[in-house]
Design a protein around this motif. Structure first.
Motif, PDB file in Angstrom:
ATOM      1  N   UNK A 110     -25.192   3.251   6.207  1.00 12.88           N
ATOM      2  CA  UNK A 110     -26.552   3.366   6.723  1.00 12.88           C
ATOM      3  C   UNK A 110     -26.593   4.425   7.809  1.00 12.88           C
ATOM      4  N   UNK A 111     -27.458   5.407   7.636  1.00 15.43           N
ATOM      5  CA  UNK A 111     -27.658   6.442   8.639  1.00 15.43           C
ATOM      6  C   UNK A 111     -28.980   6.170   9.334  1.00 15.43           C
ATOM      7  N   UNK A 112     -28.933   5.976  10.634  1.00 19.29           N
ATOM      8  CA  UNK A 112     -30.141   5.780  11.425  1.00 19.29           C
ATOM      9  C   UNK A 112     -30.460   7.098  12.142  1.00 19.29           C
ATOM     10  N   UNK A 113     -31.502   7.764  11.669  1.00 17.95           N
ATOM     11  CA  UNK A 113     -31.871   9.076  12.188  1.00 17.95           C
ATOM     12  C   UNK A 113     -31.559  10.147  11.160  1.00 17.95           C
ATOM     13  N   UNK A 114     -32.606  10.630  10.481  1.00 16.82           N
ATOM     14  CA  UNK A 114     -32.406  11.615   9.412  1.00 16.82           C
ATOM     15  C   UNK A 114     -32.915  12.969   9.888  1.00 16.82           C
ATOM     16  N   UNK A 115     -32.457  13.343  11.071  1.00 21.82           N
ATOM     17  CA  UNK A 115     -32.785  14.666  11.595  1.00 21.82           C
ATOM     18  C   UNK A 115     -31.882  15.719  10.997  1.00 21.82           C
ATOM     19  N   UNK A 137     -37.636   6.319  12.196  1.00 21.29           N
ATOM     20  CA  UNK A 137     -38.932   5.854  12.686  1.00 21.29           C
ATOM     21  C   UNK A 137     -40.023   6.901  12.492  1.00 21.29           C
ATOM     22  N   UNK A 138     -39.622   8.115  12.090  1.00 23.83           N
ATOM     23  CA  UNK A 138     -40.578   9.218  11.883  1.00 23.83           C
ATOM     24  C   UNK A 138     -40.796   9.417  10.383  1.00 23.83           C
ATOM     25  N   UNK A 139     -42.024   9.238   9.957  1.00 26.46           N
ATOM     26  CA  UNK A 139     -42.316   9.321   8.525  1.00 26.46           C
ATOM     27  C   UNK A 139     -42.064  10.716   7.966  1.00 26.46           C
ATOM     28  N   UNK A 140     -42.244  11.763   8.796  1.00 27.10           N
ATOM     29  CA  UNK A 140     -42.069  13.127   8.291  1.00 27.10           C
ATOM     30  C   UNK A 140     -40.605  13.461   8.009  1.00 27.10           C
ATOM     31  N   UNK A 141     -39.682  12.618   8.465  1.00 25.29           N
ATOM     32  CA  UNK A 141     -38.270  12.836   8.164  1.00 25.29           C
ATOM     33  C   UNK A 141     -37.894  12.310   6.775  1.00 25.29           C
ATOM     34  N   UNK A 142     -38.775  11.500   6.202  1.00 26.50           N
ATOM     35  CA  UNK A 142     -38.454  10.842   4.936  1.00 26.50           C
ATOM     36  C   UNK A 142     -39.397  11.253   3.811  1.00 26.50           C
ATOM     37  N   UNK A 143     -40.022  12.397   3.936  1.00 26.21           N
ATOM     38  CA  UNK A 143     -40.934  12.846   2.888  1.00 26.21           C
ATOM     39  C   UNK A 143     -40.156  13.263   1.639  1.00 26.21           C
ATOM     40  N   UNK A 148     -35.837  16.196  -1.235  1.00 21.82           N
ATOM     41  CA  UNK A 148     -35.556  16.723  -2.575  1.00 21.82           C
ATOM     42  C   UNK A 148     -34.126  17.217  -2.710  1.00 21.82           C
ATOM     43  N   UNK A 149     -33.486  17.535  -1.581  1.00 22.47           N
ATOM     44  CA  UNK A 149     -32.089  17.995  -1.616  1.00 22.47           C
ATOM     45  C   UNK A 149     -31.150  16.885  -2.076  1.00 22.47           C
ATOM     46  N   UNK A 150     -31.656  15.652  -2.137  1.00 24.25           N
ATOM     47  CA  UNK A 150     -30.836  14.528  -2.590  1.00 24.25           C
ATOM     48  C   UNK A 150     -31.122  14.168  -4.044  1.00 24.25           C
ATOM     49  N   UNK A 161     -38.549   3.408   6.281  1.00 27.69           N
ATOM     50  CA  UNK A 161     -39.372   3.953   7.360  1.00 27.69           C
ATOM     51  C   UNK A 161     -39.733   2.815   8.294  1.00 27.69           C
ATOM     52  N   UNK A 162     -39.276   2.898   9.536  1.00 25.83           N
ATOM     53  CA  UNK A 162     -39.458   1.799  10.489  1.00 25.83           C
ATOM     54  C   UNK A 162     -40.066   2.338  11.776  1.00 25.83           C
ATOM     55  N   UNK A 163     -41.393   2.471  11.849  1.00 23.06           N
ATOM     56  CA  UNK A 163     -42.019   3.100  13.014  1.00 23.06           C
ATOM     57  C   UNK A 163     -41.839   2.347  14.318  1.00 23.06           C
ATOM     58  N   UNK A 164     -41.576   1.037  14.252  1.00 24.62           N
ATOM     59  CA  UNK A 164     -41.497   0.263  15.490  1.00 24.62           C
ATOM     60  C   UNK A 164     -40.083  -0.196  15.827  1.00 24.62           C
ATOM     61  N   UNK A 165     -39.456  -0.945  14.939  1.00 23.89           N
ATOM     62  CA  UNK A 165     -38.160  -1.550  15.250  1.00 23.89           C
ATOM     63  C   UNK A 165     -37.145  -1.236  14.160  1.00 23.89           C
ATOM     64  N   UNK A 166     -36.521  -0.052  14.204  1.00 26.13           N
ATOM     65  CA  UNK A 166     -35.542   0.290  13.175  1.00 26.13           C
ATOM     66  C   UNK A 166     -34.359  -0.662  13.129  1.00 26.13           C
ATOM     67  N   UNK A 167     -34.083  -1.346  14.238  1.00 28.48           N
ATOM     68  CA  UNK A 167     -32.940  -2.262  14.262  1.00 28.48           C
ATOM     69  C   UNK A 167     -33.131  -3.454  13.321  1.00 28.48           C
ATOM     70  N   UNK A 168     -34.383  -3.721  12.921  1.00 24.86           N
ATOM     71  CA  UNK A 168     -34.613  -4.819  11.973  1.00 24.86           C
ATOM     72  C   UNK A 168     -33.963  -4.558  10.619  1.00 24.86           C
ATOM     73  N   UNK A 169     -33.732  -3.287  10.297  1.00 27.44           N
ATOM     74  CA  UNK A 169     -33.107  -2.933   9.023  1.00 27.44           C
ATOM     75  C   UNK A 169     -31.671  -3.431   8.975  1.00 27.44           C
TER      76      UNK A 169
END
Length: 269
Positions: A110-115, A137-143, A148-150, A161-169
């Protein structure tokens, strides 16, 4: 159920198994070469002919599953009334070789942060036979356009996509998942570190960042989080191979991926 569907079922359940195939046949035998049987911890699907051959193969497959045996095996059977069989006589008159191939449970990451670094790392890990969870937590990182590179991924990629509490994942991740924390926000990183230490079913936990960042986090995890030092030491930082010092996102990603793959190898030994 076809053997392909049976293998897919085991994979979806994250259960180990063994694929049993009639490799060669000489003379008369219950099934031709190519017949397959899939053996799981408690179930089996398909058939290689029943009788002693199948019973022995299932017994050995379950032994391999229990021992987490990664190497395939070849078993030879003589089908005559003089052969000493464990599960009764089969006197078709031929000889059969059966190949047993272990089906391991895929690693999960699991990668948290797809920058910048997270995406480069995902590109590398997606080419491995594993289960890859990408959380941001940023929707534009997961468009779709950005990811498409994947498209040619070998592994199974899951997006969160977890805008509030990514730790719940963390609670949703498969047992043994290796967690890599590299979000855009130090506060988010800190919350994830604290939550990961409280989630007992995870594998390794890695945090990207400087020594100064980790010193602050370590103090906070002890004072505010109430974690003891042994628990805090579950977090590895810095991540990656120490002798690769480049700071380009792709270089960091290669270093982290190589270190993680080495962890997989260590676990398998």
């Amino acid at each position: 159920m076809t053997w392909v569907a049976a293998v897919a079922r085991l994979r979806a359940r994250r259960e180990p198994g063994v694929l049993v195939t009639v490799a060669t046949v000489r003379g008369h035998a219950p099934r031709d070469a190519g017949a397959k049987l899939v053996v799981g911890p408690t179930e089996a699907w398909g058939s290689i002919g029943g009788g002693n051959i199948e019973a022995v193969a299932i017994d050995r497959a379950r032994e391999m599953i229990a021992a987490s045996k990664p190497e395939p095996e070849l078993i030879d059977f003589a089908l005559n009334d003089k052969a000493s069989n464990q599960h009764g006589v089969q006197c078709c008159g031929g000889t059969v070789s059966v190949l047993l191939e272990p089906l391991a449970v895929a690693q999960a990451v699991a990668i948290f942060g797809v920058g910048h670094v997270g995406l480069e790392l995902a590109r590398i890990l997606a080419r491995q036979d594993l289960e890859l969870h990408l959380t941001d937590s940023r929707s534009d990182m997961l468009t779709k356009q950005r990811l498409d590179v994947l498209a040619d991924a070998v592994g199974q990629v899951h997006l969160h996509h977890t805008p509030l509490l990514p730790e719940e994942v963390l609670e949703e991740l498969p047992r043994g998942t290796h967690v890599l924390i590299m979000t855009h926000d130090h506060a988010e990183d800190a919350a994830l570190c604290d939550a990961a230490l409280r989630t007992t079913h995870l594998g390794s936990i890695g945090l990207i960042g400087s020594a100064a960042k980790w010193a602050r986090f370590r103090k906070r995890l002890a004072t505010e989080g109430g974690h003891d030092q042994a628990t805090i030491d579950r977090i590895k930082t810095p991540i990656g191979l120490a002798d690769i010092t480049g700071k380009e996102p792709a270089t960091i990603a290669v270093s982290v991926a190589a270190d993680l793959l080495r962890t997989f190898e260590t676990e398998g030994n």
